[in-house]
Design an enzyme around this catalytic site. Structure first.
Site, short mmCIF file in Angstrom:
data_model
loop_
_atom_site.label_atom_id
_atom_site.label_comp_id
_atom_site.label_asym_id
_atom_site.label_seq_id
_atom_site.Cartn_x
_atom_site.Cartn_y
_atom_site.Cartn_z
N LYS A 89 1.07 -1.14 0.02
CA LYS A 89 -0.06 0.04 -0.04
C LYS A 89 0.96 1.25 -0.20
CE LYS A 89 -2.05 -1.14 3.89
NZ LYS A 89 -1.46 -2.52 4.07
N ARG B 163 -9.92 0.90 8.86
CA ARG B 163 -9.28 -0.23 9.12
C ARG B 163 -10.18 -1.28 9.78
NH1 ARG B 163 -3.75 0.24 8.70
NH2 ARG B 163 -2.67 -1.31 9.87
N ARG C 170 11.80 -5.17 5.09
CA ARG C 170 11.62 -3.81 4.70
C ARG C 170 12.61 -2.90 5.44
NH1 ARG C 170 5.55 -1.60 5.45
NH2 ARG C 170 6.01 -2.71 7.43
N ARG D 208 11.11 -1.21 11.16
CA ARG D 208 9.92 -0.97 11.97
C ARG D 208 10.05 -1.90 13.11
NH1 ARG D 208 4.69 0.26 8.41
NH2 ARG D 208 3.74 -1.22 9.58
N ARG E 101 -0.51 -8.87 13.54
CA ARG E 101 -0.96 -7.76 12.56
C ARG E 101 -1.93 -8.57 11.54
NH1 ARG E 101 4.24 -5.33 10.84
NH2 ARG E 101 2.96 -4.17 9.14
#
Ligand code: AP5
Length: 232
Positions: free
Chosen positions: A31, A103, A138, A171, A182
């Protein structure tokens, strides 16, 4: 006001595209990556509730301190806090690519109550294997927020941002146990939104497992479809 772009400054293909866009998809679906591409290439501002929250955490605000308790566990931050933050960054006149909001159904209903016009909701479909690989590799620039991947999009110099020379970091919520939580939260709370927007007739779906450029091309195609009609 972030997210606001005067009509005369629209560039590229943007005039033919839908301009109030929601990107849906699990963590790691891409996203943020796609929203950044739309911002850079078409000028549609990227508004990410995750980024806004991380900014509050970094600044050490009251809201940031409260949000961090949820974020580090992979849970959703209470709607009230997120909505408060989003209202400061969106207006009725905005064009935007909204990443990370809504969300849950409650947040989608808040957008409706605020009479926020949405032109398109695009759901990015990705398999779990891809998600884990993308999130564990990431890295993000601490200064400008540019998103990298150790294998897919490595920086030219290890640990350093190509754009601004900032330091890259991982992160906190990209640790394996938090990723699992998550994904669970996504399945329990966010996935229902696919059905919600399908019933409203504004849902588009794209396969987001492939190369970023290919996915971006599919996204633009979807956003251009009927875009002109909607503007008139
Ligand atoms: P948020 O920041 O929104 O995280 P997320 O939804 O879990 O999504 P990600 O940012 O992890 O993934 P992405 O889809 O943007 O993937 P990316 O493009 O970076 O939320 C974080 C937390 O904040 C939540 O857990 C919650 O606590 C809180 N929060 C946020 N919004 C909230 C809300 N509305 N209500 C309540 N709480 C809220 O890509 C991932 C990696 O893959 C990158 O390394 C990238 O380089 C790579 N990659 C991307 N696309 C490709 C591709 N096509 N090919 C190869 N590699 C790719």
């Amino acid at each position: 006001m972030k997210g606001l772009l005067p009509e005369e400054e629209l560039r590229g293909d943007i005039k033919e595209m839908k301009k109030r866009i929601i990107l849906l998809g699990p963590p790691g679906a891409g996203k943020g990556t796609l929203a950044e591409m739309l911002q850079e290439r078409e000028g549609i501002p990227h508004v990410s509730t995750g980024d806004l929250l991380r900014e509050e955490v970094k600044k050490g605000t009251d809201l940031g301190k409260r949000a961090l308790r949820y974020m580090e566990k992979g849970a959703l931050v209470p709607d009230k806090l997120v909505v408060q933050l989003l209202k400061k960054n969106l207006s009725q006149d905005s064009f935007f690519v909204l990443d990370g909001f809504p969300r849950n159904l409650q947040q989608a209903k808040i957008l409706e109550e605020e009479k926020m016009r949405i032109d398109a909701v695009v759901n990015l479909r990705v398999n779990d294997e891809t998600i884990i690989f993308r999130l564990s590799g990431r890295r993000i620039c601490r200064s400008c927020g540019k998103i990298y991947h150790l294998v897919n999009f490595p920086p030219k110099k290890e640990g350093i941002c190509d754009i601004c020379g900032g330091i890259l970091y991982q992160r906190e919520d990209d640790r394996e146990e938090v990723i699992k939580e998550r994904l669970k939260v996504y399945r329990e709370e966010t996935q229902d939104l696919v059905k919600f927007y399908k019933e409203k007739g504004i849902l588009e779906e794209i396969d987001a497992n492939g190369e970023a450029e290919e996915i971006y091309a599919s996204l633009v195609e979807v956003l251009k479809r009927n875009g002109k009609e909607r503007e008139n």
